[in-house]
Structures are given as structure tokens and as C-alpha cells.
Design a protein around this motif. Structure first.
Motif, short mmCIF file in Angstrom:
data_model
loop_
_atom_site.label_atom_id
_atom_site.label_comp_id
_atom_site.label_asym_id
_atom_site.label_seq_id
_atom_site.Cartn_x
_atom_site.Cartn_y
_atom_site.Cartn_z
N ILE A 100 0.83 -1.21 0.00
CA ILE A 100 0.00 0.00 0.00
C ILE A 100 0.86 1.26 0.00
O ILE A 100 0.70 2.14 -0.86
CB ILE A 100 -0.96 0.01 1.21
CG1 ILE A 100 -1.85 -1.24 1.19
CG2 ILE A 100 -1.82 1.27 1.20
CD1 ILE A 100 -2.74 -1.38 2.41
N LEU A 101 1.78 1.36 0.95
CA LEU A 101 2.59 2.58 1.07
C LEU A 101 3.44 2.89 -0.16
O LEU A 101 3.60 4.08 -0.50
CB LEU A 101 3.47 2.49 2.32
CG LEU A 101 2.73 2.60 3.66
CD1 LEU A 101 3.69 2.45 4.82
CD2 LEU A 101 1.98 3.93 3.76
N PRO A 102 4.00 1.89 -0.85
CA PRO A 102 4.79 2.25 -2.04
C PRO A 102 4.02 3.06 -3.07
O PRO A 102 4.60 3.86 -3.81
CB PRO A 102 5.19 0.87 -2.60
CG PRO A 102 5.25 -0.01 -1.41
CD PRO A 102 4.10 0.45 -0.54
N THR A 103 2.70 2.90 -3.11
CA THR A 103 1.88 3.65 -4.07
C THR A 103 1.30 4.93 -3.47
O THR A 103 1.30 5.99 -4.12
CB THR A 103 0.72 2.77 -4.58
OG1 THR A 103 1.26 1.65 -5.28
CG2 THR A 103 -0.21 3.57 -5.51
N PHE A 104 0.84 4.86 -2.22
CA PHE A 104 0.05 5.97 -1.68
C PHE A 104 0.74 6.80 -0.60
O PHE A 104 0.18 7.79 -0.14
CB PHE A 104 -1.27 5.43 -1.10
CG PHE A 104 -2.18 4.83 -2.12
CD1 PHE A 104 -2.79 5.63 -3.07
CD2 PHE A 104 -2.42 3.46 -2.15
CE1 PHE A 104 -3.65 5.08 -4.03
CE2 PHE A 104 -3.27 2.90 -3.08
CZ PHE A 104 -3.88 3.71 -4.03
N SER A 105 1.93 6.43 -0.18
CA SER A 105 2.55 7.08 0.98
C SER A 105 2.61 8.59 0.85
O SER A 105 2.26 9.32 1.79
CB SER A 105 3.97 6.53 1.19
OG SER A 105 4.57 7.15 2.31
N ASP A 106 3.03 9.12 -0.29
CA ASP A 106 3.23 10.57 -0.45
C ASP A 106 2.03 11.29 -1.06
O ASP A 106 2.09 12.49 -1.32
CB ASP A 106 4.48 10.83 -1.30
CG ASP A 106 5.75 10.33 -0.63
OD1 ASP A 106 5.80 10.35 0.61
OD2 ASP A 106 6.67 9.91 -1.35
N VAL A 107 0.95 10.55 -1.28
CA VAL A 107 -0.24 11.16 -1.88
C VAL A 107 -1.06 11.84 -0.78
O VAL A 107 -1.26 11.28 0.30
CB VAL A 107 -1.11 10.10 -2.60
CG1 VAL A 107 -2.34 10.75 -3.22
CG2 VAL A 107 -0.29 9.36 -3.64
N VAL A 108 -1.51 13.06 -1.04
CA VAL A 108 -2.37 13.75 -0.08
C VAL A 108 -3.64 12.93 0.10
O VAL A 108 -4.25 12.47 -0.88
CB VAL A 108 -2.71 15.17 -0.57
CG1 VAL A 108 -3.74 15.83 0.36
CG2 VAL A 108 -1.43 16.01 -0.62
N LEU A 109 -4.02 12.72 1.34
CA LEU A 109 -5.10 11.81 1.68
C LEU A 109 -6.37 12.09 0.89
O LEU A 109 -6.99 11.18 0.31
CB LEU A 109 -5.38 11.89 3.18
CG LEU A 109 -6.28 10.82 3.79
CD1 LEU A 109 -5.65 9.45 3.69
CD2 LEU A 109 -6.56 11.16 5.25
N ARG A 110 -6.78 13.35 0.82
CA ARG A 110 -8.06 13.68 0.19
C ARG A 110 -7.99 13.63 -1.33
O ARG A 110 -9.03 13.75 -1.99
CB ARG A 110 -8.51 15.08 0.62
CG ARG A 110 -7.61 16.21 0.17
CD ARG A 110 -8.11 17.54 0.72
NE ARG A 110 -7.26 18.66 0.31
CZ ARG A 110 -7.39 19.30 -0.84
NH1 ARG A 110 -8.34 18.94 -1.68
NH2 ARG A 110 -6.59 20.30 -1.14
N GLU A 111 -6.79 13.41 -1.90
CA GLU A 111 -6.66 13.34 -3.35
C GLU A 111 -6.69 11.92 -3.89
O GLU A 111 -6.62 11.70 -5.11
CB GLU A 111 -5.36 14.04 -3.79
CG GLU A 111 -5.39 15.54 -3.54
CD GLU A 111 -4.10 16.23 -3.96
OE1 GLU A 111 -3.17 15.50 -4.42
OE2 GLU A 111 -4.02 17.46 -3.84
N ILE A 112 -6.79 10.92 -3.01
CA ILE A 112 -6.87 9.52 -3.46
C ILE A 112 -8.27 9.27 -4.00
O ILE A 112 -9.28 9.54 -3.33
CB ILE A 112 -6.56 8.55 -2.30
CG1 ILE A 112 -5.12 8.76 -1.82
CG2 ILE A 112 -6.76 7.11 -2.74
CD1 ILE A 112 -4.74 7.92 -0.62
N THR A 113 -8.35 8.76 -5.22
CA THR A 113 -9.63 8.58 -5.90
C THR A 113 -9.90 7.10 -6.17
O THR A 113 -9.00 6.26 -6.12
CB THR A 113 -9.65 9.34 -7.24
OG1 THR A 113 -8.67 8.74 -8.11
CG2 THR A 113 -9.33 10.81 -7.04
N THR A 114 -11.15 6.81 -6.47
CA THR A 114 -11.52 5.43 -6.81
C THR A 114 -10.76 4.91 -8.03
O THR A 114 -10.29 3.77 -8.02
CB THR A 114 -13.04 5.32 -7.02
OG1 THR A 114 -13.71 5.66 -5.80
CG2 THR A 114 -13.45 3.91 -7.43
#
Length: 372
Positions: A100-114
Motif C-alpha cells: 500500500i505505502l509504495p503507491t500511496f505514501s506521499d499522496v495527499v489523503l483527500r486526493e486519493i480517488t476510486t
């Protein structure tokens, strides 16, 4: 709002989490209730953080954290707060760290989309990650984002892929009674009763490995499950309570096993009331990894293929079901929990539990008569 001691607080609130740490929450100028980006070791630390946060709002220095908080920072705090059992912590921590973290770690939480979540899942599958691991990773990501919704950090959970959180596992086989006895004949003598009890009572590997002499009542033909052995890479062997109240139970065993179990206690078990009923080949706690070599040789010698140790538990469950056990009786006998009964001790009436064990016993005798 009240703090963890029940006192009224002028600004914000503090609560103690199951992990023992403290979470601070406060109402922002936009009217949304927010959590501190980290938890605190003491209530005093949480109180001080709220004082500083109130000062920022009063002085006009407050910045909306929704615009900057990354998934990695939030997930780290989320995971710290989980009151996981050791094996669950290791399994979920591995999914978070590796997938999970390798993809989403640095992404702003509210910018993660379906669509991002959908691509992430597809990439994991196409890269060769096994489906059960992908399902577990999706479940962890979904749980984190659910908490983010509860904390007011995002409006909607982006994990909305139908069926992605459900594992598609093939139905495991159950063994015939004769096959169980062939397996028992194929293992070293001190493991024979281990195999028989696994198949005819449905106890888990870790539950059998943790059994002590005091847990076995030969006169009443019962085994009390009070603890289990767990193995993790970080902590090694752990003796733990069953993960739910339903796992603490007393199970009747077939009368046909009484003599063999008594002989095993006299010959192979450790001495004393707290001595282990089953030990490894060289003594000491029975470890799953070491037993695996014994198991693989046994299934080969017995002429069986693709049989897992857990299939013995499935066998016991099936035999009990054919004896007329109700769903509730099966759940209790096998140590399963429902949401409704997760933390409630549930025990069978002794007479009915012995009826189930007696049915299993009749199947054993039929097999022995045919072989004799």
C-alpha cells in the motif's frame, strides 16, 4: 466536550485509544471535527497540543490540514492505534508496508480517488501478487480510509470496488475417517494422537500445541481450550489467549480416543499439570514450521495429495455437522465468533456436545470394523 476522565473541556476533546495512546480532536473554523495528525503517549501531551491548536485558530494562523496531510502520515498513526493480536499486526503491517505505502505514501489523503485505487489493485494482480494478499491489502486500505471518513478528513471512501475485499478461495476437502487413520499411522508415534484430535475435535494447530495436561479430562472426555501458540517473524513464538471469547471453550472428544490419549499422556507428554501435551520431535514447544516436514512425509506415505493440516479441522467440522449439530453448536464447538457473540463465552450443554462426539466415535468404529 469531555476528556478521557469525564471532565468538561472548553476546546476539543481527548480520548484514550485501545493502544493506550491518546487522541486529540478539535472543531476547525470550518465547522468540521478533526483529529490531531498523531497520537500522544500521555493525556497531558494531548492537552498541550489542543492548547496550541486553539491559539492558532484564535490568532488566525490555522491552516486546513486536509490540504497537506499525506496518506503515509495518516496510515502510520492509524496503524499505531490498532489493538491487533500479534499475528494480525504482522499480517496487516506487511500488507501496508509492502503493497500500500509504495503507491500511496506521499499522496495527499483527500486526493486519493476510486480510479487510483482501481489501478493500484490491478497493478498488484498483474505484477504477480497473489489474490489473497491483494484482498488483504485492499481490506487494510479500505479500513484506513473508513477511519479517515469518520475523522472528517475525507468525504467519501474511494475504496468502492465491488468484490475486491472478498477472497475467492477454493473449497477445501475433508478426509474420510480411514484417511485420517492412515495419516496417523504415517507420522512418528508421538504425533499420532495429535493428528487424531485435530481431525475428530476440530482443534486448531496452535490450540493443540498449547494444550497442557490440566486441560485434558479423561474421565469426562473433554479438552479445555484456554490458550494458543502463535508464531510471528518479529516476536517468534507467543502463547496467547484465543482471539475471541468464543475461542475459549470445552470440547468433548470421542470415547475411542480415550485409551490412546491416556497412553500418550503417560509416554510422550511433559510432566506436571502445566506440562505440554504435545511437543516437538526433540521436546519443547511444537512449531508449525518444524512439523511441516513431518506432515509432508506423512501425506506422501498415506497416498494423499494437496492436503493441508487445516483440512483436519474441516474434517472434524464436517463430521460434527453430519451428526446433526446446529449452526450455533458448530460455531461453539469449533470456536467461531459472530459479530454478535465476539466477546461472549459460549459453551455447549455437556450432554449435547457428547452426542456430537459420540457420532464421530461411531464413524471411527465403522471404519475400524471395515479395516478389521
Amino acid at each position: 466536550m469531555a476528556n478521557s476522565k469525564g471532565k468538561r473541556r472548553r476546546f476539543g476533546s481527548v480520548r484514550r485509544l485501545p493502544s493506550g495512546r491518546f487522541q486529540a480532536r478539535y472543531p476547525g473554523p470550518d465547522g468540521l471535527l478533526r483529529s490531531a495528525p498523531e497520537t500522544f503517549p500521555t493525556q497531558t501531551d494531548a492537552d498541550r497540543w489542543l492548547v496550541r491548536k486553539e491559539a492558532e485558530i484564535i490568532e488566525g494562523r490555522w491552516q486546513n490540514p486536509d490540504e497537506t496531510i499525506t496518506f503515509g502520515a495518516y496510515a502510520d498513526s492509524w496503524f499505531t492505534e490498532r489493538d491487533y493480536a500479534a499475528t494480525t499486526r504482522e499480517r496487516n503491517g506487511s500488507a501496508l508496508r509492502l503493497h500500500i505505502l509504495p503507491t500511496f505514501s506521499d499522496v495527499v489523503l483527500r486526493e486519493i480517488t476510486t480510479p487510483q485505487v482501481r489501478r493500484w489493485r490491478a497493478d498488484l494482480l498483474s505484477s504477480g501478487v497473489g489474490e489473497p494478499t491483494v484482498v488483504k491489502s485492499y481490506q487494510v486500505l479500505r479500513a484506513i480510509m473508513n477511519t479517515a471518513v469518520d475523522d472528517g478528513l475525507i468525504q467519501r471512501n474511494p475504496c468502492r470496488i465491488k468484490g475486491a475485499g472478498a477472497a475467492k478461495t477454493a473449497e477445501r476437502p475433508f478426509l474420510e475417517v480411514q484417511e485420517v487413520f492412515r495419516l496417523a499411522e504415517a507420522v512418528p508415534a508421538h504425533f499420532r494422537v495429535f493428528i487424531l484430535l485435530a481431525a475428530f475435535t476440530g482443534l486448531r494447530f496452535g490450540e493443540l500445541a498449547a494444550l497442557q495436561r490440566r486441560d485434558v479430562d479423561l474421565e469426562r472426555r473433554t479438552i479445555s481450550v484456554r490458550r494458543a501458540i502463535a508464531e510471528t517473524r518479529t516476536d517468534g513464538l507467543l502463547v496467547k489467549a484465543p482471539k475471541s471469547a468464543a475461542g475459549v471453550r470445552t470440547v468433548a472428544f470421542p470415547v475411542s480416543l480415550t485409551v490412546e490419549l491416556a497412553s500418550h499422556l503417560d509416554t510422550h507428554s511433559e510432566a506436571g499439570r502445566t506440562g505440554l501435551v504435545f511437543t516437538g520431535s526433540r521436546g519443547g514447544t511444537l512449531r508449525r514450521n518444524n512439523f511441516r516436514r513431518v506432515w509432508l512425509r506423512a501425506i506422501d506415505a498415506a497416498g494423499l495429495e494437496d492436503v493441508h493440516f487445516h483440512d483436519l479441522r474441516h474434517t472434524g467440522n464436517t463430521l460434527a455437522a453430519t451428526g446433526g449439530a446446529t449452526t450455533r453448536e458448530l460455531m461453539q464447538r469449533m470456536g467461531h465468533s459472530s459479530v454478535r457473540a465476539a466477546l461472549v463465552y459460549q459453551h455447549l450443554v455437556n450432554g449435547r456436545d457428547h452426542e456430537i462426539a459420540d457420532h464421530v466415535d461411531r464413524q471411527i468404529k465403522k471404519a475400524q470394523d471395515r479395516d478389521g
